[in-house]
Design an enzyme around this catalytic site. Sequence first.
Site, PDB file in Angstrom:
ATOM      1  N   CYS A 100     -23.464  79.389  31.150  1.00 21.85           N
ATOM      2  CA  CYS A 100     -23.831  78.229  30.342  1.00 21.85           C
ATOM      3  C   CYS A 100     -25.095  78.559  29.551  1.00 21.85           C
ATOM      4  O   CYS A 100     -26.090  79.021  30.117  1.00 21.85           O
ATOM      5  CB  CYS A 100     -24.069  77.023  31.255  1.00 21.85           C
ATOM      6  SG  CYS A 100     -24.652  75.551  30.384  1.00 21.85           S
ATOM      7  N   CYS A 104     -28.103  76.150  31.048  1.00 17.49           N
ATOM      8  CA  CYS A 104     -28.700  76.269  32.390  1.00 17.49           C
ATOM      9  C   CYS A 104     -28.396  77.596  33.087  1.00 17.49           C
ATOM     10  O   CYS A 104     -28.836  77.812  34.205  1.00 17.49           O
ATOM     11  CB  CYS A 104     -28.255  75.108  33.265  1.00 17.49           C
ATOM     12  SG  CYS A 104     -26.511  75.161  33.726  1.00 17.49           S
ATOM     13  N   CYS A 129     -20.058  72.078  31.973  1.00 20.34           N
ATOM     14  CA  CYS A 129     -20.787  72.810  33.004  1.00 20.34           C
ATOM     15  C   CYS A 129     -21.034  71.845  34.160  1.00 20.34           C
ATOM     16  O   CYS A 129     -21.532  70.733  33.951  1.00 20.34           O
ATOM     17  CB  CYS A 129     -22.117  73.323  32.443  1.00 20.34           C
ATOM     18  SG  CYS A 129     -23.177  74.074  33.698  1.00 20.34           S
ATOM     19  N   CYS A 158     -25.162  71.219  34.570  1.00 20.35           N
ATOM     20  CA  CYS A 158     -25.968  70.435  33.619  1.00 20.35           C
ATOM     21  C   CYS A 158     -25.156  69.441  32.799  1.00 20.35           C
ATOM     22  O   CYS A 158     -25.734  68.652  32.053  1.00 20.35           O
ATOM     23  CB  CYS A 158     -26.750  71.357  32.688  1.00 20.35           C
ATOM     24  SG  CYS A 158     -25.740  72.215  31.457  1.00 20.35           S
ATOM     25  N   CYS A 185     -10.347  76.891  26.256  1.00 21.00           N
ATOM     26  CA  CYS A 185     -10.789  77.111  24.881  1.00 21.00           C
ATOM     27  C   CYS A 185     -12.248  76.665  24.806  1.00 21.00           C
ATOM     28  O   CYS A 185     -12.539  75.472  24.817  1.00 21.00           O
ATOM     29  CB  CYS A 185      -9.906  76.304  23.937  1.00 21.00           C
ATOM     30  SG  CYS A 185     -10.232  76.591  22.205  1.00 21.00           S
TER      31      CYS A 185
END
Length: 161
Positions: free
Chosen positions: A74, A77, A122, A125, A146
């Site tokens: 991510c 984070c 995610c 976060c 995707c």
Amino acid sequence: MKKIVVLLAAFALFSCKSKAQEEKKDQDFKVSKTEAEWKAELSPEEFYVLREAGTERPFSSELNKEYSKGTFVCAACKTPLFKSENKFDSGTGWPSFDREIEGNVAYSTDKKIGYTRKEEHCATCGGHLGHVFNDGPKETTGLRHCVNGDALDFIPADNGK
């Protein structure tokens, strides 16, 4: 005149996006920051995708053609989300994976464009990543995650281990 006032009130009621609701949603994640904190840490493109659920232009991300061994994390984070061995070229213009790192990606329903899609975030976060479709490689999971490249950073594998 009375009908117009009622219609305007109904429109305002159903179109309002409460900051209190957004803040509560953010509190459900291990990493929770204010909009100002996210804006200070992320590039404008990352903020648009991760915090405003935007979509980058297809074929615009360098990560679309990244096939080195490593992990896609991510961008907000640094939670590991996808492994390079699960990446494939879907031809869509966005980085695509046939599976996520289990437990690090959360899902919700997205009806913003007139039909239902499975949206992914995610799990640490809450950052918007992209969507999951059932048109991936049939020989593996059959899924295509995707993902917006702006939502990801790539961490190359350590060749020393």
